[in-house]
Write an enzyme that holds these catalytic residues in place. Structure first.
Site, PDB file in Angstrom:
ATOM      1  N   LYS A   1       0.843  -1.194   0.000  1.00  0.00           N
ATOM      2  CA  LYS A   1       0.000   0.000   0.000  1.00  0.00           C
ATOM      3  C   LYS A   1       0.880   1.247   0.000  1.00  0.00           C
ATOM      4  O   LYS A   1       1.895   1.293   0.715  1.00  0.00           O
ATOM      5  CB  LYS A   1      -0.906  -0.035   1.244  1.00  0.00           C
TER       6      LYS A   1
ATOM      7  N   SER B   1      -9.728   1.840   2.764  1.00  0.00           N
ATOM      8  CA  SER B   1      -8.832   2.555   1.889  1.00  0.00           C
ATOM      9  C   SER B   1      -7.816   1.671   1.160  1.00  0.00           C
ATOM     10  O   SER B   1      -7.234   2.108   0.170  1.00  0.00           O
ATOM     11  CB  SER B   1      -8.079   3.613   2.691  1.00  0.00           C
TER      12      SER B   1
ATOM     13  N   SER C   1      -9.913  -0.527   6.996  1.00  0.00           N
ATOM     14  CA  SER C   1      -9.324  -0.396   5.659  1.00  0.00           C
ATOM     15  C   SER C   1      -8.623  -1.614   5.094  1.00  0.00           C
ATOM     16  O   SER C   1      -8.265  -1.616   3.918  1.00  0.00           O
ATOM     17  CB  SER C   1      -8.355   0.776   5.639  1.00  0.00           C
TER      18      SER C   1
HETATM   19  N1  GLN Z   1     -13.174   4.092   6.240  1.00  0.00           N
HETATM   20  C1  GLN Z   1     -12.573   4.541   7.470  1.00  0.00           C
HETATM   21  C2  GLN Z   1     -12.196   5.995   7.359  1.00  0.00           C
HETATM   22  O1  GLN Z   1     -12.415   6.553   6.330  1.00  0.00           O
HETATM   23  C3  GLN Z   1     -11.403   3.673   7.820  1.00  0.00           C
HETATM   24  C4  GLN Z   1     -10.174   4.027   7.091  1.00  0.00           C
HETATM   25  C5  GLN Z   1      -9.010   3.172   7.471  1.00  0.00           C
HETATM   26  O2  GLN Z   1      -9.146   2.149   8.115  1.00  0.00           O
HETATM   27  N2  GLN Z   1      -7.838   3.646   7.103  1.00  0.00           N
HETATM   28  O3  GLN Z   1     -11.681   6.569   8.280  1.00  0.00           O
END
Ligand code: GLN
Length: 487
Positions: free
Chosen positions: A80, A155, A179
């Site tokens: 990532k 994400s 994410s």
């Molecule tokens: N969807 C969540 C957010 O937007 C989690 C994101 C993540 O785990 N990095 O904060």
């Protein structure tokens, strides 16, 4: 598709070590698939073709005994793009870091490479990992390999799509509120959020440091276990990393005698397909000898509210370092404050700006107690709630997400609806617990998943239950990628 790309990680290591396949052949099979499909699906932001090819040649030259010492000998992985590496660039999906070149490797990358893995490239993500669809990437969204009109989740959408679409054998993601698990669920692959502190965060671009954790995304539960074993363990460069030995890898898959918590109710809006799939799977686990016990999760809606105060609060502080002075892009302006302002105004996208403003507000004098203080009290209550549940059950089997992969664009103007896909994931980060998302086949052409949640450091148990789920589920086929993407 070439049979080489169908090998799981465990099978690939066996094949490369025995010499029946060279690591160069394996890497070039993946690179040519990337060449065909990365354009239309926009999965990797950068392909590290040269360094990957060179590393494969070096690994091919090792002796049999040297190979046997490398648990990930020749395994192609995707990373990532919020994990730094000493080659290529690291953007975190943001314009503000466009072209940024880090001088070192994240500890997890270092550990994988030392174990023989080969990094193919950096995967797309929502800007600074803020999002649930990869649509907040400043470089454009990733498409779901099962249906290019839908999101892959986020994400870590690029990492999950890479593994599902056979553009990489495994990938690293990060999980602050879901994410790793949510995109794994949307793409039909396995994703693990390790116990907080299990895996070093050194070299992970910080979003919300008390919630962030790095974890593996793979095609099978066994593969996730092998990767975790390599990634985990104390790192003196991350003060929150635990002094725990990496978990053992076994092939235990029996759930006989285990007490598994299942949810006694679901809030309105949970997709009926998700519920039906979960019911079907928990019955299969009961048939395999598990004892099902009804439980109520610590209020998921309150968890979501607390998360969307705490995560932005920490982000507003973590992201203050991107000011045009030290990292990445700079917008020249008259005077220091104007330089900060203009760099940040041009460099951050709208979702990141929302979060910085929300977080700054929640931490500001006069509001701190009402927002941040209350959110931390909810966080404590959630952790206590889980402790009480784990007095009665060994693990919980629940949805990873209340919904299924949604159409691109559907939630961009409705942030609360976007945040709702984190309903069942954020509370684990708040409590520091591990969670494993396991695919359970395709329903109406799209993947569905279940999540296994356990007490701190219970990853071996999660893998065991995950294997039982894998065995009871319909096998996941490979998606049929289209050269034209959504066209
Ligand atoms: N969807 C969540 C957010 O937007 C989690 C994101 C993540 O785990 N990095 O904060």
């Amino acid at each position: 598709m070439s049979g080489l790309l169908d090998l799981t990680l465990t099978e690939a290591v066996r094949a490369t070590r025995s010499g029946s396949v060279s690591t160069s052949e394996l890497v070039s099979a993946y690179l040519s698939r990337i060449g065909r499909f990365n354009g239309p699906y926009h999965i990797l932001l950068e392909v590290l073709e040269e360094s990957a090819t060179q590393r494969a040649h070096e690994l091919d030259a090792l002796s049999a005994s040297e190979r046997d010492r490398l648990p990930l000998y020749g395994v192609p992985v995707a990373v990532k793009d919020n994990l730094v590496m000493d080659r290529g660039s690291t953007t975190a999906g943001s314009r503000i870091l466009e072209g940024y070149r880090a001088p070192y490797n994240a500890t997890v990358v270092e550990r994988l490479e030392r174990a023989g893995a080969i990094v193919l490239g950096k995967t797309n993500l929502d800007e600074f990992a803020m999002g649930s669809s990869t649509e907040h990437s400043a470089y454009g969204p990733t498409l779901n390999p099962w249906d290019p009109t839908r999101v892959p989740g986020g994400s870590s959408g690029g990492s999950a799509a890479a593994v599902a679409g056979r553009l990489s054998l495994a990938a690293l993601g990060s999980d602050t509120g879901g994410s790793i698990r949510q995109p794994a669920a949307y793409c039909g692959v396995v994703g693990l959020l390790p116990t907080y502190g299990r895996v070093s965060r050194y070299g992970l671009i910080a979003f919300a440091s008390s919630l962030d954790q790095v974890g593996p995304i793979t095609r099978t539960v066994d593969d996730a276990a092998v990767l975790l074993r390599v990634m985990a363990g104390f790192d003196p460069r991350d003060q929150t990393s635990l002094r725990e030995p990496p978990p053992d890898v076994s092939d235990e898959a029996s759930v006989r005698g285990l007490r598994l918590g299942i949810l006694s109710s679901y809030p309105e809006g949970v997709d009926p397909v998700v519920r039906a799939t979960l019911d079907h799977m928990t019955r299969a686990l009961a048939d395999a000898g598990a004892r099902l016990v009804s439980v109520d999760l610590p209020d998921p809606t309150r968890a979501l509210a607390a998360y969307y105060v705490i995560a932005p609060a920490e982000a507003s502080s973590n992201l203050s370092r991107y000011d045009g002075v030290r990292y990445g892009k700079r917008k020249e302006a008259e005077g220091l404050y104007a330089l900060y302002d203009e760099t940040r105004a041009a460099g951050f996208g709208p979702e990141v700006k929302n979060r910085i403003m929300l977080g700054t507000f929640a931490l500001s004098a006069g509001y701190y107690d009402a927002y941040y203080g209350r959110a931390t009290a909810v966080r404590k209550a959630i952790a206590d709630g889980y402790d009480r549940i784990f007095e009665r059950v060994d693990a919980i089997v629940c949805p990873t997400t209340p919904d299924r992969p949604f159409p691109l664009g559907e939630r961009l103007s409705d942030p609360w609806r976007m945040y709702l896909s984190d309903l069942y994931t954020v509370s684990l980060n708040l409590a520091g617990l591990p969670g494993l998302s396991v695919p359970v086949g395709l329903q109406e052409g799209l993947p569905t998943a279940v999540q296994v949640v356990g007490p701190r450091l219970s990853e071996p148990l999660l893998f065991r239950i995950g294997r039982a789920i894998e065995r009871a589920a319909a096998p996941m086929p490979a998606p049929d990628l289209k050269e034209g993407g959504a066209a």
